[in-house]
Write an enzyme that holds these catalytic residues in place. Structure first.
Site, mmCIF file in Angstrom:
data_model
loop_
_atom_site.group_PDB
_atom_site.id
_atom_site.type_symbol
_atom_site.label_atom_id
_atom_site.label_comp_id
_atom_site.label_asym_id
_atom_site.label_seq_id
_atom_site.Cartn_x
_atom_site.Cartn_y
_atom_site.Cartn_z
ATOM 1 N N ARG A 100 0.851 -1.224 0.005
ATOM 2 C CA ARG A 100 -0.136 0.037 -0.131
ATOM 3 C C ARG A 100 0.829 1.275 0.304
ATOM 4 O O ARG A 100 0.635 2.263 -0.704
ATOM 5 C CB ARG A 100 -0.797 0.059 1.297
ATOM 6 C CG ARG A 100 -2.268 -0.881 1.169
ATOM 7 C CD ARG A 100 -2.918 -0.852 2.271
ATOM 8 N NE ARG A 100 -3.981 -1.718 2.342
ATOM 9 C CZ ARG A 100 -4.495 -2.205 3.457
ATOM 10 N NH1 ARG A 100 -4.301 -2.118 4.582
ATOM 11 N NH2 ARG A 100 -5.373 -3.405 3.242
ATOM 12 N N CYS A 137 -9.933 -1.227 4.978
ATOM 13 C CA CYS A 137 -11.177 -0.968 5.074
ATOM 14 C C CYS A 137 -11.720 0.200 5.751
ATOM 15 O O CYS A 137 -12.619 0.945 5.106
ATOM 16 C CB CYS A 137 -11.810 -2.261 5.976
ATOM 17 S SG CYS A 137 -11.187 -2.539 7.445
ATOM 18 N N HIS A 183 -18.505 -1.258 9.314
ATOM 19 C CA HIS A 183 -17.556 -0.189 10.208
ATOM 20 C C HIS A 183 -18.390 1.205 10.243
ATOM 21 O O HIS A 183 -18.895 1.335 9.344
ATOM 22 C CB HIS A 183 -16.384 0.016 9.514
ATOM 23 C CG HIS A 183 -15.314 -0.969 9.797
ATOM 24 N ND1 HIS A 183 -15.394 -2.132 10.466
ATOM 25 C CD2 HIS A 183 -14.159 -1.224 9.180
ATOM 26 C CE1 HIS A 183 -14.415 -3.050 10.484
ATOM 27 N NE2 HIS A 183 -13.408 -2.477 9.565
ATOM 28 N N ASN A 203 -17.555 -3.420 5.960
ATOM 29 C CA ASN A 203 -15.996 -3.652 5.778
ATOM 30 C C ASN A 203 -15.482 -4.993 4.802
ATOM 31 O O ASN A 203 -14.586 -4.715 4.363
ATOM 32 C CB ASN A 203 -15.463 -3.776 7.121
ATOM 33 C CG ASN A 203 -16.137 -4.749 8.008
ATOM 34 O OD1 ASN A 203 -17.300 -4.938 8.112
ATOM 35 N ND2 ASN A 203 -15.302 -5.739 8.319
#
Lengths: 349, 349
Positions: free
Chosen positions: A102, A131, A251, A325
């Site tokens: 990432r 997420c 979430h 999520n």
């Protein structure tokens, strides 16, 4: 021109996210020629239904990626680090739902509603963000684009499925034990590999992922660093507090943010977000309409509500952002990236 | 000189908070001459054990307060509005755990660790603040005193017992129903008297108390206004987002705050809070030590942890504050006020 059907591999097919990836490929009627399901040696041999087919899950090896066009990875960072380059070497484009790549400057980190264009710079691997980051940037991007963005302070209310299927099982087991008047069995949460484990049933744990030297957790730093990267705003002020609560899926986030422009009202933001991609506005206090995780489970959208102007800061606002999520936070965003790759003709090299 | 024993009345003796008040009077060995337990007509006749006595709960009426020195009220705002002045008329000092008199300029709103001195201005009624406010100001006051305080942004994770015993029962029933594969029965939460009701089991509800015209809930505005009043800081910037989560007891708060002074480090705040009244510092990320509601239940302290400096603001910090909403958030703070009244000799008139 895009091909009619692609050879798609799902790595981590038996996990919580893998399962949702397969489901999402079905629901989106993704143009598949052949679907290959891969996992660890332990889970290989599992049979998974895909439309009318029964597919046997195979152990993921470098050779598994021969002839694969798109590989969706969600089997943990170490598997991605090992096998994603092997998949790329064999001509696949990898969409990786782990933190392995990432923050690599050569890997685009993509939420299609925000920075689809970054896909054009891919070198074989595209990273799917964390997420809790994804749903927040979906809600913030239209605001940034129209009014500018200076500062974000977020507190999260994260579902247990973010820690995997075993953690969800643990929560339900603990819940049952407590209702039966027994001591809850504690073994996995907050972090499977960490030293101590705590009860999640009827509790809240202010730790997701391991602690960093600065006192923030890795999950919190993911939200900080990934948000800056996805929104191309290294100067953005972001801070996060990430908390696990006893919910299986969905979430929620309490987001405070400050914009550049003056004179903006909550109504302006509501109008803007109600017309923005990937967002469903649920914001009517008079009718007690606001997003809740239990309503978002199983849906691909990001739900936004409780938008209100801060009482003191002319440019400050609060909002409540909820999303599944496992879907927008993982499986759906990955499949959506794959759809964007096809749309932008970025698969064939 | 203070008397040896006082005639104490608990109004709302059969409720969730009333029960904890009686328990706290026992635990603190409060100097009681006679304990009178009062309730609505509906609950009158209930027998409650107090030490070796069995006390019959009586219906609360104006005459009930004849000869009472201290009356602890927790039976809803309308009961307090009706009967607190009657109690005062008969010579009692009232500690009121409802929102009825909190913002009345003639009524002190007191958290003993913060503004015990305000008790000296009482005119018969002292208001006990809202549960979520109390634990936050306990944690913020030592910081304000030493370093100054400019701004507070809080997101809460509130337990269901804040909405009463029936709401806790509803949560456990819904949990059982869901584990049994049934539709959960939804009747009380988020707000008993409001139009719509939502499932709390395995869910999060971003509404506590009713909505105000500015988009904030009444609970959120209580946190804003009460904090300013208790800390004597009408100029303080405060904003709150209040959320109910499926926990029976113990409120948690993610608090971001900015101080006046420069050059302060997280370690300074940890040292300060560890030596401050009513606070237990639980802050050791290396050992995964932080406050959790499940650990705070049944205890009178306010637990603080996860103290860390903001990544961008030189004067900004984050912390995680947990306390038992029925104790420090209600029963214990009320009894503590009564103890302060005795200590400061403010009962006899």
């Amino acid at each position: 021109m895009a091909k009619i059907g692609y050879n798609v591999a799902v790595v981590g097919a038996t996990g919580a996210v893998g399962e949702q990836m397969i489901q999402t490929l079905i629901e989106r009627d993704f143009p598949i020629n052949k679907l290959t399901l891969l996992s660890s040696a332990r889970s290989a041999g599992t049979v998974i239904k895909f439309k009318d087919e029964e597919i046997i899950v195979e152990e993921a090896k470098p050779e598994s990626f021969e002839g694969i066009d798109i590989a969706l990875f969600s089997a943990g960072g170490s598997v991605s680090k090992l096998l994603a380059p092997e998949a790329v070497k064999r001509g696949a484009v990898v969409v990786d739902n782990t933190s392995a790549f990432r923050m690599d400057p050569n890997t685009p980190l993509v939420v299609p509603e925000v920075n689809e264009e970054d896909l054009k710079n891919h070198k074989g691997i595209i990273a799917n963000p964390n997420c809790s980051t994804i749903q927040m940037v979906v809600a913030l991007e239209p605001i940034r684009k129209k009014y500018g963005l200076k500062k974000v302070i977020v507190s999260t209310y994260q579902a247990v499925s973010g820690a995997g299927s075993q953690a969800v099982e643990e929560m339900y087991n603990q819940t049952k034990e407590i209702l039966d008047g027994k001591e809850p069995t504690v073994a996995i949460l907050p972090v499977k590999g960490d030293k101590k484990h705590y009860q999640i049933a009827f509790n809240a744990i202010p730790q997701i992922d391991v602690f960093q030297d600065n006192g923030f957790t890795y999950e919190e730093m993911k939200m900080v660093n990934e948000t800056k990267k996805i929104m191309h705003m290294p100067e953005l002020k972001v801070a996060a507090t990430c908390v696990r609560i006893p919910i299986s899926r969905g979430h929620s986030e309490s987001v405070y943010f400050e914009i550049d422009e003056n004179g903006v009202e909550a109504g302006d933001l509501k109008n803007l977000l109600s017309a923005s991609p990937g967002i469903v506005l649920e914001d009517n206090p008079n009718e007690q309409v606001y997003p809740m995780p239990n309503n978002a489970a199983g849906l691909r959208d990001t739900f936004v509500g409780r938008i209100r102007k801060d009482l003191d800061e002319e440019n400050g606002f609060h909002m409540w952002v909820v999303s599944d999520n496992l879907l927008k936070g993982a499986a759906w965003n990955s499949v959506q990236i794959a759809e964007s790759l096809i749309k932008l003709d970025l698969l064939s090299k």
